[in-house]
Scaffold this motif. Structure first.
Motif, mmCIF file in Angstrom:
data_model
loop_
_atom_site.group_PDB
_atom_site.id
_atom_site.type_symbol
_atom_site.label_atom_id
_atom_site.label_comp_id
_atom_site.label_asym_id
_atom_site.label_seq_id
_atom_site.Cartn_x
_atom_site.Cartn_y
_atom_site.Cartn_z
ATOM 1 N N UNK A 129 58.779 71.806 8.881
ATOM 2 C CA UNK A 129 59.585 71.451 10.051
ATOM 3 C C UNK A 129 59.186 70.067 10.557
ATOM 4 N N UNK A 130 60.068 69.460 11.335
ATOM 5 C CA UNK A 130 59.742 68.171 11.955
ATOM 6 C C UNK A 130 58.503 68.300 12.839
ATOM 7 N N UNK A 131 58.411 69.398 13.572
ATOM 8 C CA UNK A 131 57.258 69.595 14.461
ATOM 9 C C UNK A 131 55.959 69.658 13.670
ATOM 10 N N UNK A 132 55.974 70.373 12.557
ATOM 11 C CA UNK A 132 54.770 70.482 11.730
ATOM 12 C C UNK A 132 54.407 69.137 11.114
ATOM 13 N N UNK A 133 55.406 68.405 10.627
ATOM 14 C CA UNK A 133 55.140 67.085 10.050
ATOM 15 C C UNK A 133 54.581 66.138 11.108
ATOM 16 N N UNK A 134 55.108 66.220 12.318
ATOM 17 C CA UNK A 134 54.589 65.395 13.413
ATOM 18 C C UNK A 134 53.119 65.708 13.678
ATOM 19 N N UNK A 135 52.795 66.990 13.677
ATOM 20 C CA UNK A 135 51.421 67.413 13.935
ATOM 21 C C UNK A 135 50.484 66.923 12.829
ATOM 22 N N UNK A 136 50.876 67.095 11.581
ATOM 23 C CA UNK A 136 50.018 66.738 10.451
ATOM 24 C C UNK A 136 49.897 65.228 10.275
#
Length: 188
Positions: A27-34
């Motif tokens: 997800x975009x949220x997960x990619x942002x976090x990583x």
């Protein structure tokens, strides 16, 4: 300053980031976090509405298990003249000529040209070794984040210390040089 991508390159990279992210189910949220890049910026990059720095693209690429050259599709398949990554109205430019990758490292060969007062900022990559520049034309000043400077003359090679931000500037009306960069690859 010359640290932003050409709009066409930025759009191509945005499409490739989206395709890789969706193919891997991230997800975009997960990619942002990583990646430590904001969700908003990632959305703008994927839609071709942002012009990110190479450093930002490097973070996103690493989070997706690839590299900047991997996103461009130039690893072992670069066109003979390379890919123009950025240029300015004063005719400064940077081309990614070639890249090869191993499991642990991406090795990139760049050709850059600086004209007049324009400078190029080099941001450090975590865990990367020193990089090299070899001056083909003119004279280049390398200034580190501690304001210490070294001048490199035509036909000579200089070192950019790892872990330090640098600013490269032409000391002659035009300076052209090759830069060899080694970027550690992240392992998911």
């Amino acid at each position: 300053m010359t640290d932003k991508l050409n709009p066409g390159v930025a759009r191509d990279i945005g499409r490739r980031i989206r395709a890789l992210r969706e193919a891997s189910g991230v997800s975009l949220s997960r990619l942002a976090q990583v990646s430590d890049v904001s969700r908003r910026m990632l959305t703008q990059i994927e839609l071709g509405q942002a012009n990110p720095s190479i450093g930002t693209v490097d973070k996103v690429a690493a989070a997706l298990g690839t590299t900047f050259p991997g996103l461009l599709g130039v690893v072992d398949h670069a066109p003979p003249s390379g890919v123009e990554i950025w240029s300015t109205p004063d005719d400064s430019w940077a081309y990614l000529l070639r890249a090869v990758e191993t499991r642990d490292l991406s090795v990139e060969l760049w050709r850059l040209r600086l004209v007049g007062e324009e400078t190029h900022r080099v941001t450090p990559s975590a865990g990367a070794p020193d990089s090299l520049i070899h001056v083909l034309e003119g004279r280049v000043r390398i200034t580190g984040d501690d304001d210490r400077a070294a001048d490199v003359a035509e036909g000579h090679t200089g070192t950019l210390a790892a872990g330090t931000e640098h600013r490269l500037a032409a000391l002659t009306p035009v300076a052209a040089f090759l830069r060899v960069v080694m970027v550690p690859r992240a392992h998911p």
